[in-house]
Structure formats: C-alpha cells, structure tokens
Design an enzyme around this catalytic site. Structure first.
Site, short mmCIF file in Angstrom:
data_model
loop_
_atom_site.label_atom_id
_atom_site.label_comp_id
_atom_site.label_asym_id
_atom_site.label_seq_id
_atom_site.Cartn_x
_atom_site.Cartn_y
_atom_site.Cartn_z
N HIS A 1 26.71 29.83 -100.61
CA HIS A 1 26.71 29.28 -101.97
C HIS A 1 28.08 28.62 -102.45
O HIS A 1 28.70 28.20 -101.82
CB HIS A 1 26.17 30.65 -103.06
CG HIS A 1 25.93 30.43 -104.63
ND1 HIS A 1 25.58 28.88 -104.42
CD2 HIS A 1 25.81 31.19 -105.17
CE1 HIS A 1 25.32 29.77 -105.99
NE2 HIS A 1 24.94 30.24 -106.76
N ASP B 1 30.48 21.17 -102.60
CA ASP B 1 31.62 21.98 -101.21
C ASP B 1 32.30 21.18 -100.60
O ASP B 1 33.38 21.41 -99.77
CB ASP B 1 31.35 23.17 -100.54
CG ASP B 1 30.86 24.27 -102.05
OD1 ASP B 1 31.53 24.26 -102.99
OD2 ASP B 1 29.47 24.32 -101.39
N HIS C 1 21.05 21.22 -98.28
CA HIS C 1 21.35 22.30 -99.26
C HIS C 1 19.79 22.20 -99.89
O HIS C 1 18.43 21.55 -98.60
CB HIS C 1 21.26 20.73 -100.91
CG HIS C 1 21.83 21.39 -101.59
ND1 HIS C 1 20.05 21.86 -102.84
CD2 HIS C 1 22.55 21.95 -102.66
CE1 HIS C 1 21.48 23.09 -104.12
NE2 HIS C 1 22.25 22.87 -103.98
N1 CMC Z 1 24.21 22.86 -90.70
C1 CMC Z 1 23.90 23.04 -89.93
N2 CMC Z 1 21.89 23.00 -89.43
C2 CMC Z 1 22.14 23.32 -90.85
C3 CMC Z 1 22.57 23.71 -92.03
C4 CMC Z 1 24.06 22.72 -91.85
N3 CMC Z 1 25.03 24.01 -93.29
N4 CMC Z 1 21.99 23.73 -92.73
C5 CMC Z 1 21.21 23.14 -92.66
N5 CMC Z 1 21.25 23.52 -91.29
C6 CMC Z 1 19.40 23.37 -90.65
C7 CMC Z 1 18.66 24.62 -90.38
O1 CMC Z 1 19.28 25.24 -89.04
C8 CMC Z 1 17.88 24.52 -90.33
O2 CMC Z 1 17.64 23.66 -88.66
P1 CMC Z 1 15.79 24.89 -88.40
O3 CMC Z 1 14.82 23.51 -89.19
O4 CMC Z 1 16.01 23.73 -86.39
O5 CMC Z 1 15.85 25.33 -87.96
C9 CMC Z 1 18.12 23.34 -91.67
O6 CMC Z 1 18.85 22.72 -91.30
C10 CMC Z 1 17.21 23.55 -92.44
O7 CMC Z 1 18.00 24.95 -92.81
P2 CMC Z 1 17.29 25.25 -93.53
O8 CMC Z 1 18.89 27.05 -93.69
O9 CMC Z 1 15.81 26.57 -93.78
O10 CMC Z 1 17.66 25.21 -95.90
P3 CMC Z 1 17.90 26.55 -96.86
O11 CMC Z 1 17.04 25.35 -98.04
O12 CMC Z 1 17.61 27.59 -96.36
O13 CMC Z 1 19.50 26.42 -96.74
C11 CMC Z 1 21.85 26.28 -97.17
C12 CMC Z 1 20.23 25.07 -97.59
C13 CMC Z 1 22.64 24.92 -98.15
C14 CMC Z 1 21.81 27.86 -97.40
C15 CMC Z 1 22.00 25.52 -95.89
O14 CMC Z 1 21.80 23.74 -95.38
C16 CMC Z 1 23.46 25.45 -95.20
O15 CMC Z 1 23.38 26.75 -94.96
N6 CMC Z 1 24.34 25.11 -95.51
C17 CMC Z 1 26.03 25.20 -95.12
C18 CMC Z 1 26.24 26.28 -96.61
C19 CMC Z 1 26.48 25.55 -97.54
O16 CMC Z 1 27.54 24.69 -97.71
N7 CMC Z 1 26.39 25.92 -98.99
C20 CMC Z 1 26.37 25.61 -100.25
C21 CMC Z 1 25.23 24.59 -100.60
S1 CMC Z 1 25.53 23.61 -102.14
C22 CMC Z 1 26.59 24.44 -103.54
C23 CMC Z 1 26.24 26.12 -104.03
O17 CMC Z 1 24.91 25.92 -103.73
O18 CMC Z 1 26.68 26.50 -103.75
#
Ligand code: CMC
Length: 450
Positions: A290, A385, A329
């Site tokens: 987050h 971020d 996201h």
């Molecule tokens: N790098 C590499 N792969 C990724 C990333 C990433 N940053 N984000 C998602 N994926 C992949 C994930 O591995 C999955 O792949 P697969 O379908 O092969 O398993 C696919 O994309 C879908 O991801 P998810 O984890 O199911 O998506 P989610 O909606 O549950 O998670 C998220 C969203 C923000 C937690 C995630 O994208 C992430 O961990 N990003 C990195 C951390 C980040 O930048 N966080 C800040 C978010 S914005 C500000 C805030 O909310 O505070």
C-alpha cells in the site's frame, strides 16, 4: 435522468413520487440447480444485495447462500459520494472534480475541505477552515514526551501510527462520535496535527529540537519549516517545493475504498474514536503493498543502481523473483492519472534541486516495462508511488519518511470515509462471514494421551 414514477395510494388518493427502480427493479433471475427453484434478485447500481441470496436454501434449516470474496475483489462494502475512479479509463475525481483540475487550480486545504464537506468552500468558509486547522497544529507537551520514548532509529510510520492512536487519550471528547460538532473538532485536530507529528518523528530520529508550528505559513510551508528549520529565525521556503508538496498532497488525499480507508471504516464501525481508527488506517498504509510502496521503490532503484542493469531486473521480475514496486494497481488497469501528474511535478522540483540519477533508472524501467508482454498482458502501469519517492528524496526527505507524507495527505480521505460511514443508515459494525474449513467436532484429548 429522473426515472421517478408517480404512485397513487387508492386508499387515500395521495400521490407519491417514487424512484422507478424500486417498483420495477432490474433483476437477476437465479435458478438453483440443486433444487430447481427460481429467484428474482433486484439489481441496483450494478450490484445485487448479498443478503438477497440468503433466501436461496436447500432446506428450511439451511443457513442460505453467501458470497465468497477474499480481498473484496468484487464486493462493494458501501455506497460513497466522495471519490470516483474509473480504473480502465484512468479517471480519478474527488466529489466530481477531475484530479487534474484540482491539482492545477486548487490547494491541499481547499481539496481537504471539498473531500470532507462535498462542496468547494466559499472565501469565508475557506478562511474559517484554514484558521481552524492552523490553530490546531500544536501538540500537547506530553505528546512530545511520549515521542521521546521511541528508540532513536524507530521507523517514522511506527511512531506516527502510535502517536496518532495516543491522541485518543488526550482528547476523550473524541469518543462522542455521533455529535457532528465533536467530529468537526477532531477533524481540525487530526489535519492540523499530522504534519507536526510527522516532523517530530523526523527530528526525533536526528536528535534535533522540535520546531513549533508557524501560523503565518501555508500548510505545506509550515510542514517544511517544522522539518528542516535549523538556527535561522525564519525558515526560507522555496515556493516551487512548497507548491510541489501541496500538489502531491492533493494527489494523495483520497482514493475510495483502498486498504487503509477500509480499515478506517472497519475500526470506526465499532464506534471507536477517530484517533484510534486512524492509527489502524496508518498501520495499513505502512504496508509495502500500500503506502509503503514509495519507500520500496527507492530501495529498488538504489539496488538496480544503473540504467544498464534495468533489463536484468525486469527479467527477474518476470521470473517471479520480485515485484516491480510502484507498478500495478487493484483498480487501475491503465496509467494511474496521479502518476502522470507526479512526473510533471518531478520536472519542476528537479529544476530547483538538480536531477536525481534515480529518475533515469525509473524512466528506463517504465519504458521497458510498458513495452513488455508480461506487463501489457497484466495491465501493469506505474502507480502513484512510482515517481513520488524520487521527488521526496530530491526535496530532502529521508526514504522512510515517504509513507508519512502519504499519511498526512490521506488524513482528509480517512476522516471523510469514516464520517460517511457513521451517518450512513445502512452501515453497521463491519463483520464479514467466513467459510469454515476446520475440523469437525472432536473430543479433547488429555496431554498424556496425545
Ligand atoms: N510487479 C510484477 N508483477 C506484478 C506486479 C508488480 N508490481 N503487480 C501485479 N503483478 C502481477 C501478479 O504477480 C499477477 O500475476 P499472475 O496473474 O501471473 O499471478 C498479476 O500481475 C495480477 O496481480 P495481483 O497481485 O493479482 O493484483 P492485485 O490487484 O491483487 O494487487 C497490487 C495490486 C498494487 C498490490 C500489486 O500490483 C502490487 O503488489 N504492486 C506493487 C506494490 C505497489 O506498487 N503498491 C502501491 C499501490 S498504489 C498506492 C497504494 O495503494 O497505496
């Protein structure tokens, strides 16, 4: 469009103007293949009410159907009029106003007022609001003493979350959550004191004396002064940096039902006071998935070190070894509109501070990722971020203070979400259901027989 229908009560002859979808709701027909029974479930605002599924039963003593939705992937937990996001189109609006217009034409305090009150303030309302916030920036001296108890290397987010929670003990009147006037007072206190607490966290770690708020300065100007003032009489604020910080605060002020807003609502739904509720929200923000992501981005960029190592890093991300922090996201499946704006702000800041070498690495990461099948297929774009940390670093903020900056801005959103939840007649204490998958009933076995 008004889709109201006039209904006449034949007993009294009175006419009533009733929303059409109450009388002729769109509905979903469900056929339960287990029983062959058919159900019509009303559809409102593109949702069905989960409680309408409870009637779908196998037998009279069956509990009824529930939905299973870990991480709220497809469940609306509330109705909200605060923030609108269209994740596919990359749209973000506060109370209907596009984020781009607010970031260009407004300031953080005005946006905070808008988020909390639903409308932009008049001149008189703004002056009153600014005065009230400014006059609640001081901390009780005991709060300072409390903060002195933290270890010299305590993480600022740990200090911030604990101190915000501790404010509950200084303001027992905040328990009066159903009184709108009391809520207003706690709002002044929280928005007013967050920068002061944040600055004290920073100065505590460096062993520097705390700087008292300066009521003559703007919200962000005062914060910069409390952070960085040394022995000079008046801290000289660079107007470009003051403005850039203000824009960043606007971009972070609310983001509908994100993890920390959900925590704020959830804790608040037990009628806990806003200080402890916000301590929980800040704790959620602290997490690296987050608000903690901006700190992680900087660490990632430093670890990559040089532009030529970017392709190798991307390869490791694709192999699942690590995440590309600042990308992806839950809601945005397009460019985060905030990230676009932050990039522009970065250019203005670097004109004053000099260009950060980490920016080149970030730009290269973005360039390669946006052309790569892995990221395209998963619709992974830079989020808020990705660039914010680079700007904060250039402005002189230490890496572990980045999430604290996010928290200052998000205070407006958290309070607005909490308040909306409290006055919403449909809300109750948040209490999800579970699908129990544990052991069936079994008898206790004494230790000597195990
Ligand atoms: N790098 C590499 N792969 C990724 C990333 C990433 N940053 N984000 C998602 N994926 C992949 C994930 O591995 C999955 O792949 P697969 O379908 O092969 O398993 C696919 O994309 C879908 O991801 P998810 O984890 O199911 O998506 P989610 O909606 O549950 O998670 C998220 C969203 C923000 C937690 C995630 O994208 C992430 O961990 N990003 C990195 C951390 C980040 O930048 N966080 C800040 C978010 S914005 C500000 C805030 O909310 O505070």
């Amino acid at each position: 469009m008004n889709n109201n229908i006039v209904v006449t009560d034949s007993r009294t002859g009175k006419h009533y103007d009733v929303p059409g979808d109450i009388i002729f709701p769109d509905s979903l027909t469900i056929i339960d293949s287990r029983t062959g029974k058919e159900y019509a479930v009303p559809v409102h605002n593109g949702t069905i009410n989960a409680m309408d599924l409870r009637q779908i039963k196998l037998s009279e003593d069956d509990f009824g159907l529930m939905t299973y939705d870990p991480a709220f992937m497809n469940t609306a937990s509330c109705k909200s009029a605060i923030t609108f996001i269209d994740g596919d189109k990359g749209i973000l609006r506060y109370r209907g106003y596009p984020i781009e217009q607010l970031a260009e034409k407004s300031n953080f305090l005005e946006v905070a007022y808008l988020i909390l009150n639903g409308e932009l303030p008049s001149k008189v309302q703004y002056n009153d609001w600014e005065y009230s916030i400014t006059h609640h920036t001081m901390l009780h001296e005991s709060t300072k003493k409390l903060m002195e108890g933290f270890n010299h290397d305590a993480h600022p987010m740990g200090m911030l979350a604990s101190t915000v929670g501790a404010l509950s003990t200084f303001y027992p009147d905040s328990h009066n959550i159903h009184d709108a006037e009391s809520r207003k007072l706690q709002t002044y206190r929280l928005i007013g004191k967050m920068p002061t607490i944040a600055a004290y966290c920073y100065r505590h770690r460096l062993g520097l004396p705390y700087i008292y708020p300066d009521l003559e300065l703007s919200y962000t100007g005062n914060f910069l002064s409390m952070m960085f003032k040394m022995t000079e009489m008046h801290y000289k604020i660079d107007p470009v940096l003051e403005h850039a910080l203000d824009v960043l605060f606007i971009l972070h002020a609310d983001h509908e039902q994100n993890c920390s807003a959900n925590v704020m609502r959830s804790i608040g739904s037990s009628n806990a006071d806003p200080f402890v509720s916000m301590a929980g929200a800040a704790a959620a923000l602290y997490g690296p998935l987050h608000g903690g992501a901006n700190e992680e981005v900087l660490m990632m960029l430093r670890e990559i070190g040089t532009k030529d190592r970017v392709p190798d890093f991307i390869k490791r991300v694709k192999e699942g070894e690590q995440k590309l922090m600042g990308f992806g996201h839950r809601i945005y499946k397009n460019y985060d509109p905030r990230a676009k704006f932050i990039k522009e702000t970065a250019d203005q800041v670097f004109e004053v501070t000099g260009r950060s070498r980490l920016l080149d690495i970030a730009i290269e990461l973005e360039r390669i990722a946006l052309q790569d099948e892995y990221f395209i297929k998963r619709k992974l774009y830079p989020n808020v971020d990705f660039y914010s940390g680079i700007i904060y670093q250039a402005m002189g903020f230490p890496t572990d203070a980045f999430t604290v900056l996010f928290a200052i801005a998000r205070t407006a959103g958290w309070i607005a979400q909490w308040q909306e939840m409290l006055v919403d007649k449909e809300q109750k204490i948040a209490r999800p259901r579970q699908v129990y998958i544990g052991a069936e009933k079994r008898d206790f076995v004494p230790m000597e027989k195990r």
